[in-house]
Design a protein around this motif. Structure first.
Motif, PDB file in Angstrom:
ATOM      1  N   GLN A  28      -2.584  -1.400 -10.908  1.00 27.40           N
ATOM      2  CA  GLN A  28      -1.647  -0.528 -11.600  1.00 27.40           C
ATOM      3  C   GLN A  28      -0.304  -0.487 -10.870  1.00 27.40           C
ATOM      4  O   GLN A  28       0.763  -0.527 -11.497  1.00 27.40           O
ATOM      5  CB  GLN A  28      -2.250   0.875 -11.724  1.00 27.40           C
ATOM      6  N   PHE A  29      -0.353  -0.439  -9.557  1.00 24.93           N
ATOM      7  CA  PHE A  29       0.865  -0.481  -8.741  1.00 24.93           C
ATOM      8  C   PHE A  29       1.598  -1.801  -8.947  1.00 24.93           C
ATOM      9  O   PHE A  29       2.828  -1.827  -9.144  1.00 24.93           O
ATOM     10  CB  PHE A  29       0.479  -0.270  -7.280  1.00 24.93           C
ATOM     11  N   SER A  77      -0.454   4.747  -1.862  1.00 21.56           N
ATOM     12  CA  SER A  77      -1.126   6.043  -1.738  1.00 21.56           C
ATOM     13  C   SER A  77      -0.945   6.875  -2.998  1.00 21.56           C
ATOM     14  O   SER A  77      -1.874   7.561  -3.448  1.00 21.56           O
ATOM     15  CB  SER A  77      -0.576   6.818  -0.533  1.00 21.56           C
ATOM     16  N   GLY A  78       0.246   6.819  -3.583  1.00 18.65           N
ATOM     17  CA  GLY A  78       0.502   7.569  -4.808  1.00 18.65           C
ATOM     18  C   GLY A  78      -0.361   7.099  -5.960  1.00 18.65           C
ATOM     19  O   GLY A  78      -0.932   7.913  -6.708  1.00 18.65           O
ATOM     20  N   TYR A  79      -0.491   5.788  -6.114  1.00 18.77           N
ATOM     21  CA  TYR A  79      -1.325   5.242  -7.190  1.00 18.77           C
ATOM     22  C   TYR A  79      -2.805   5.538  -6.953  1.00 18.77           C
ATOM     23  O   TYR A  79      -3.554   5.817  -7.884  1.00 18.77           O
ATOM     24  CB  TYR A  79      -1.089   3.739  -7.330  1.00 18.77           C
ATOM     25  N   VAL A  80      -3.211   5.486  -5.688  1.00 15.35           N
ATOM     26  CA  VAL A  80      -4.598   5.804  -5.340  1.00 15.35           C
ATOM     27  C   VAL A  80      -4.905   7.271  -5.653  1.00 15.35           C
ATOM     28  O   VAL A  80      -5.942   7.587  -6.251  1.00 15.35           O
ATOM     29  CB  VAL A  80      -4.853   5.495  -3.850  1.00 15.35           C
ATOM     30  N   LYS A 130      -6.505  10.214   0.557  1.00 15.33           N
ATOM     31  CA  LYS A 130      -5.267  10.851   0.085  1.00 15.33           C
ATOM     32  C   LYS A 130      -4.046  10.118   0.623  1.00 15.33           C
ATOM     33  O   LYS A 130      -2.993  10.077  -0.013  1.00 15.33           O
ATOM     34  CB  LYS A 130      -5.225  12.320   0.528  1.00 15.33           C
ATOM     35  N   ASP A 131      -4.192   9.532   1.801  1.00 11.85           N
ATOM     36  CA  ASP A 131      -3.074   8.841   2.455  1.00 11.85           C
ATOM     37  C   ASP A 131      -3.582   7.516   3.012  1.00 11.85           C
ATOM     38  O   ASP A 131      -4.378   7.492   3.959  1.00 11.85           O
ATOM     39  CB  ASP A 131      -2.510   9.720   3.580  1.00 11.85           C
ATOM     40  N   CYS A 132      -3.126   6.429   2.423  1.00 10.30           N
ATOM     41  CA  CYS A 132      -3.604   5.098   2.830  1.00 10.30           C
ATOM     42  C   CYS A 132      -3.144   4.703   4.228  1.00 10.30           C
ATOM     43  O   CYS A 132      -3.668   3.735   4.797  1.00 10.30           O
ATOM     44  CB  CYS A 132      -3.141   4.044   1.825  1.00 10.30           C
ATOM     45  N   THR A 133      -2.170   5.418   4.791  1.00  6.45           N
ATOM     46  CA  THR A 133      -1.680   5.042   6.125  1.00  6.45           C
ATOM     47  C   THR A 133      -2.526   5.632   7.244  1.00  6.45           C
ATOM     48  O   THR A 133      -2.290   5.337   8.415  1.00  6.45           O
ATOM     49  CB  THR A 133      -0.218   5.491   6.326  1.00  6.45           C
TER      50      THR A 133
END
Length: 291
Positions: free
Chosen positions: A18-19, A205-208, A247-250
């Motif tokens: 999607q990203f 992260s937003g798309y996740v 929530k945060d991929c980093t």
């Protein structure tokens, strides 16, 4: 800079796809790696991709064995992966214990299909130093090998393999969930600079997070996966009940790295150096945050 992101085209990749559709090649391009994490690591090593979204255990074991082609830069899926133990439709094997001493199919050395075979052996109490493997590269050849008898079984993600089960081409004789969160993100230490990686990971992260919302899970996620992958709606809904995303991929959990290393060491797949492993050696802390 446009970074090359390697991935496996499975339902787990839905937020990434999607990203990618929204980005349209402006900041990154996708490179499909159908053979899985072993192929992703190989392509990182051979300068064919800059970033890989891949299985946790082969990524960690690769660094533990001395690879300098990548460091961990993020997390992607926070739940375990359920590996089906798959045999031929007419094979003699009816349960996991019967596989002891037989030749197992894997996609590549260093792949998730191999590391999970060690985990299965550890659970069964088998000697891991006598495990025998046959490399078959992709799921189609793995399926052929269990049906022609050249291997006894292979391990692959449950829902990805289920269409082969539903068509009667294979049988499942058990499953082995990973003892760790299933997917992480790795990047080459110089080809993917933090100036490109940080915005990529922040946007991902937003798309996740959006994909992981209860509202999206009820309808939009189901429709997206059905359209992209052709899975039955019942299977998609069952899978969505089992999967979670960060929530945060980093963020990377140091406990995940430590626990994964411990299990792989017990299984005999890796050997710790004198003094043990240092978690910091596995992570690019210019990009990721160890928690």
């Amino acid at each position: 800079m446009v970074i090359r992101v390697g991935y496996v085209r499975e339902h787990f990749s839905s937020p990434l796809l999607q990203f990618a559709a929204a980005d349209d090649g402006k900041t990154f391009t996708l490179v499909e790696c159908p053979s899985g994490t072993g192929q992703l690591i190989s392509r990182l090593t051979n300068d064919e991709i800059d970033v890989a979204i891949a299985l946790t255990d082969p990524l960690i074991s690769g660094i533990a064995k001395g690879s300098t082609a990548y460091k961990l830069v993020g997390s992607y899926v926070s739940t375990p992966l359920n590996w089906a133990v798959v045999t031929g439709k007419d094979s003699k094997y009816q349960s996991i214990p019967e596989l002891k001493g037989t030749k197992l199919g894997i996609s590549r050395f260093g792949s998730g299909s191999q590391t999970m075979a060690y985990v299965m052996a550890l659970q069964q109490g088998w000697p891991t130093d006598t495990l025998e493997f046959q490399v078959n590269h992709d799921i189609e050849r793995l399926v052929n090998s269990v049906n022609d008898g050249s291997t006894s079984a292979f391990m692959w993600e449950w829902f990805t393999t289920k269409p082969w089960l539903d068509s009667g081409k294979v049988r499942f004789i058990g499953s082995v969930p990973t003892p760790w969160p299933s997917w992480m993100i790795a990047a080459h230490p110089t080809r993917a600079p933090s100036s490109a990686l940080k915005p990529f990971l922040e946007s991902l992260s937003g798309y996740v997070r959006e994909f992981d919302t209860e509202e999206k899970r009820q309808k939009d996620d189901v429709e997206f996966i059905k359209e992209k992958f052709g899975y039955p709606e019942e299977d998609i809904k069952s899978w969505l009940l089992t999967v979670g995303y960060p929530k945060d991929c980093t963020e990377i959990s140091s406990d995940v790295i430590t626990a994964t290393l411990s299990t792989l060491e017990k299984a005999g797949f890796i050997q710790a150096p004198e003094g043990g492993f240092s978690v910091k050696n596995f992570v690019n802390e210019e990009v990721a945050q160890l928690i």
